[in-house]
Structure formats: structure tokens, C-alpha cells
Design an enzyme around this catalytic site. Structure first.
Site, short mmCIF file in Angstrom:
data_model
loop_
_atom_site.label_atom_id
_atom_site.label_comp_id
_atom_site.label_asym_id
_atom_site.label_seq_id
_atom_site.Cartn_x
_atom_site.Cartn_y
_atom_site.Cartn_z
N TRP A 181 1.01 -1.11 0.06
CA TRP A 181 -0.15 0.02 0.05
C TRP A 181 0.88 1.10 0.13
CZ3 TRP A 181 -0.24 3.96 3.45
CH2 TRP A 181 -1.27 4.98 3.27
N GLU A 222 -3.12 -3.23 -2.35
CA GLU A 222 -4.21 -2.59 -1.77
C GLU A 222 -4.58 -1.11 -2.23
OE1 GLU A 222 -5.14 -1.20 3.00
OE2 GLU A 222 -3.35 -2.43 2.46
N LYS A 224 -7.15 2.24 -2.18
CA LYS A 224 -7.82 3.35 -1.34
C LYS A 224 -8.57 4.20 -2.02
CE LYS A 224 -6.44 5.52 2.99
NZ LYS A 224 -5.47 5.84 3.87
N ASP A 255 -9.76 -3.54 1.56
CA ASP A 255 -9.79 -2.78 3.13
C ASP A 255 -11.28 -2.32 3.25
OD1 ASP A 255 -9.58 -1.10 5.22
OD2 ASP A 255 -7.49 -1.55 5.18
N HIS A 258 -11.45 1.31 3.25
CA HIS A 258 -10.83 2.30 2.08
C HIS A 258 -11.92 2.47 0.81
CE1 HIS A 258 -6.31 1.39 2.99
NE2 HIS A 258 -6.70 2.00 3.84
N HIS A 282 -8.82 -6.65 4.48
CA HIS A 282 -8.23 -6.00 5.70
C HIS A 282 -9.42 -5.59 6.41
CE1 HIS A 282 -3.83 -4.40 5.30
NE2 HIS A 282 -4.15 -5.71 5.19
N ASP A 290 -12.79 7.22 5.77
CA ASP A 290 -11.50 6.69 6.01
C ASP A 290 -10.94 6.66 7.33
OD1 ASP A 290 -8.91 5.50 5.07
OD2 ASP A 290 -8.17 7.54 5.28
N ASP A 292 -10.24 3.86 10.73
CA ASP A 292 -9.78 2.73 11.13
C ASP A 292 -10.29 2.27 12.58
OD1 ASP A 292 -8.60 1.43 8.59
OD2 ASP A 292 -7.35 3.31 8.95
N ASP A 322 -6.92 -4.32 10.23
CA ASP A 322 -6.31 -3.18 10.01
C ASP A 322 -6.96 -1.83 10.65
OD1 ASP A 322 -4.68 -1.00 9.31
OD2 ASP A 322 -4.85 -1.38 7.05
#
Length: 414
Positions: A181, A222, A224, A255, A258, A282, A290, A292, A322
Site C-alpha cells: 500500500w 491494496e 484506497k 480494506d 478504504h 483487511h 477513511d 480505522d 487493520d
């Protein structure tokens, strides 16, 4: 077996579900636990970085790991509270060495304490090159940077990370996922997106050119939607990496944090699986844009788990966590996140899959709805408690007491 589990097993059997098969399947699923939750994405380099590259952990809860030994101790405790045998996901700037290499100088020997620790515990390791928190990432451009010298620096870092990951996989006799990433993008609207994406594509090709044994290394990329400082354009978008992964036959990482908040990542799994052989998931919890957050047992997670099970994707999907939350106990965050992922998988495994699929194939949507809703009342909690008991880990109030006791133990860290 407890009486509660015996009753639960019988209740599920009446719906055509074998709880023993579900428990056996869950025991075989390894989840990769992310090291960076333990120290707020700080790493253990002694070369100071100047840019977060869109990575920010908020909060200052007592007990942050300050050294590799403290981080490993925290992980040992976390794994002791999680049923099953799992993995650790290690970022490149978590090296454990007296040396002081720059990113383009890292070697396998800088990570051997982690390999020895994992081998002693029967754990697998996964890896990530670290393309952020470095002076050469201050423009939020790395592999797509216009300066070929900066691109070459990061290409070399990526090559070395792949070599390290392959050697980890060989040492532990377990394929090491090396997930790529990069934070590349623009805060304001660019005029030449194509040039940046062409540079990223070429840099990835150069980085991935050295061949490694797939029994030791699994490459992943990965995507985003956007991040801090790259609100206008993310070079490595979902469309970019989906095409790249398909063309180069490498794994695609999805993810959950993302994408747009209204997008269902679960819905993407079967779509991309038709053209991509291996997937990396993820697991995170986005909140607005965005972010986590620690994974909850919510509808998004349940949908993801059901899609993995019903689409038959568990065999070719690697699952990792993640998130990074420094406002709460870091070890409690790990334990809660992994266990919630396992609970979601268990509930998916406990669904009457064959009956539901048959109803759908026959266009009997009433039966599909009724079965889907009524099985929600079945005693899945008793099956989960049995799973924990068989793996000799606490559940309920005993888990809470254990997590609180460990937090008090580490709270005095500076």
C-alpha cells in the site's frame, strides 16, 4: 461439553446445521493480527520520519509498547485470549536490530527476532513494506513520484521487503503475504492523473520483477478511495489495483475502511473473485471517511463473513485486521477485533446454507426471507462459548477481567 452447548447443537440440527462442522471449520481459519495497533503505528526505526503519509492514530491511552520486546509481550497476551492459532502482520519499520538501516537497506537479519518468536509459538508471519513516515514520502508520492531517484529508493525498499517476506515464508514453512500500500495522491485536483498512474504501474512492475517461490511469498496490492492529504486524487485507486492484480496475477487487498461509507465491501468479493485468484481482506470499521476503528460485530462484518462462506472464498482469502485506536487499551482492541471477526465467521458457518441457496435458486424469496430471519434466534452464543472453552480462553466477564488486569499491568509504561 456444556448443557447449553448440547441444547444449541440440537437446536441447530433441527435446521439442518452441524455445529461440530462449523467449529472445526472456524478452528482452521487463521487471522493475521496487525502489529501497528500495539504502538500507534510508530515502528521501531531510529531514523526519524517526518510524514505520516495519511496515517494517524488518535489518543494517548496508557500502555503503548515502546520496544519490540514490549510489543511481543502484548501480542503474547492478546493471542492467549483469542481462540485458535493465528498470524502476525509485521510492517517493515518494526525491525528489531541494533543496526540503523534506511528503508532501501533493510535485510532479513533485521527481522530474525520476530521470526524466532513466531516459530517458538507456531505462528505465521505476514509482511508490509512501509511507504509512509519517511522524508522521501513527504510529498505523499512514492512509487509514482516524478523524481526517478525517489521512485528508485522506494522500488528498492519494495524489492527488499519482498525478499524478506519470502525468507520469512521459507523459515516458517508458511506463505508470507506481502501487502503493498502506498499513500500516493494529491491534495488538490491534478491535471495529469495518467502520468502518475503510469509511473506507479512501471514502479510496481520493477519492484515485482524478481521471482520468488509462491510457496513462500504471496504478493498483494491494496487500494484506497482517498486519505489525509490526498483528498483530490489517490493514484492507487480500486480500479487501478483491480486491473493490476488481474493482469499480473497477484492478490488484491480489499480494506473495509478504504471505500465510500455507503459501499458494501462484502458485495465486491464475489465480483473480483471471478477474475482474481487470491484475495486479501483487511477488516476494519470505517466511520464517515477513511477511519480505522476497532471491529464491531455489526451488519457490515456479518455480511462480509457470510459472503466469504457462501461464495466459497475462505480457501483463497487471507483475512487480516487493520485498525489503530489509541484511545482505549491496545491489547483489548486486538482481542475484541479478532474475536468479533471469528464470531461473524461462526455465525455464517452456522447458517443453513444449502436450504437458503435452494430457496433462492427456486425464486422462493419468501422462504429465503423467513429462514434468514428465524435463524437469527438460534443460540449462536452457546456455540461460541463452547469454541472458547475448547481452546481454553476466557469469555464473557472472565475475558473482561483478564483484559482489565493486563491493562493495569502495562499502564505504567511511559
Amino acid at each position: 461439553m456444556t448443557k447449553a452447548y448440547d441444547l444449541a447443537r440440537d437446536a441447530y440440527a433441527a435446521w439442518g446445521v452441524d455445529t461440530e462442522a462449523a467449529l472445526a471449520a472456524l478452528s482452521a481459519i487463521a487471522i493475521s493480527v496487525h502489529c501497528w495497533q500495539g504502538d500507534d503505528v510508530g515502528g521501531f526505526e531510529r531514523k526519524s520520519g517526518t510524514s505520516g503519509g495519511g496515517i494517524q492514530a488518535t489518543g494517548n491511552h496508557p500502555g503503548r509498547a515502546r520496544t519490540p520486546d514490549e510489543l511481543r509481550a502484548d501480542l503474547d497476551f492478546a493471542f492467549s485470549q483469542i481462540p485458535g492459532r493465528h498470524r502476525l502482520n509485521l510492517h517493515a519499520f518494526y525491525l528489531d536490530s541494533a543496526d540503523n538501516p534506511d528503508r532501501d537497506q533493510i535485510e532479513y537479519r533485521h527481522f530474525t527476532p520476530w521470526v524466532d518468536w513466531a516459530r517458538d509459538r507456531g505462528l505465521g508471519l505476514d509482511f508490509n513494506p512501509t511507504f509512509f513516515a519517511h522524508a522521501k514520502a513527504d510529498d505523499n508520492l512514492t512509487l509514482s513520484h516524478p523524481d526517478p531517484g525517489i521512485r528508485d529508493f522506494w522500488i528498492e525498499h519494495g524489492r527488499r521487503s519482498r525478499d524478506i517476506a519470502a525468507r520469512i515464508g521459507a523459515a516458517l514453512d508458511s506463505p508470507c503475504v506481502n501487502n503493498i500500500w502506498v499513500p500516493d495522491g494529491y491534495k488538490d485536483t491534478p491535471v495529469d492523473r495518467m502520468a502518475a498512474r503510469q509511473r506507479l504501474w512501471a514502479s510496481l512492475d520493477a519492484m515485482l520483477a524478481p521471482a520468488h517461490d509462491p510457496a513462500h511469498l504471496l504478493d498483494a496490492v491494496e487500494s484506497k478511495l482517498f486519505g489525509i492529504g490526498v483528498e483530490a486524487c489517490t493514484v492507487g485507486s480500486h480500479e487501478f489495483y483491480m486491473g493490476y492484480a488481474a493482469r499480473r496475477d497477484i492478490a488484491l487487498c480489499l480494506d473495509m475502511g478504504h471505500f465510500h461509507p455507503t459501499e458494501s465491501v462484502a458485495d465486491k468479493l464475489s465480483a473480483v473473485a471471478l477474475s482474481i485468484s487470491n484475495l486479501l481482506l483487511h477488516v476494519s470499521r470505517p466511520m464517515r471517511w477513511d477511519s480505522d476503528h476497532v471491529v464491531l460485530l455489526n451488519d457490515d462484518l456479518l455480511a462480509m463473513a457470510q459472503e466469504l462462506v457462501f461464495a466459497g472464498l475462505l480457501g483463497r482469502t487471507r483475512i487480516g485486521l487493520d485498525f489503530f485506536d489509541a484511545t482505549i487499551s491496545r491489547t483489548a482492541a486486538w482481542v475484541t477485533g479478532v474475536r468479533n471477526m471469528q464470531k461473524a465467521l461462526l455465525r455464517a458457518l452456522l447458517l443453513p446454507q444449502a436450504h437458503l441457496k435452494t430457496a433462492e435458486e427456486q425464486l422462493d424469496f419468501t422462504a429465503r426471507l423467513l429462514w434468514t430471519e428465524e435463524v437469527k434466534d438460534l443460540p449462536h452464543g452457546a456455540v461460541w462459548a463452547e469454541f472458547c472453552a475448547r481452546h481454553e480462553v476466557p469469555a464473557g466477564t472472565a475475558l473482561i477481567s483478564s483484559l482489565n488486569a493486563y491493562q493495569q499491568k502495562v499502564a505504567a509504561r511511559g
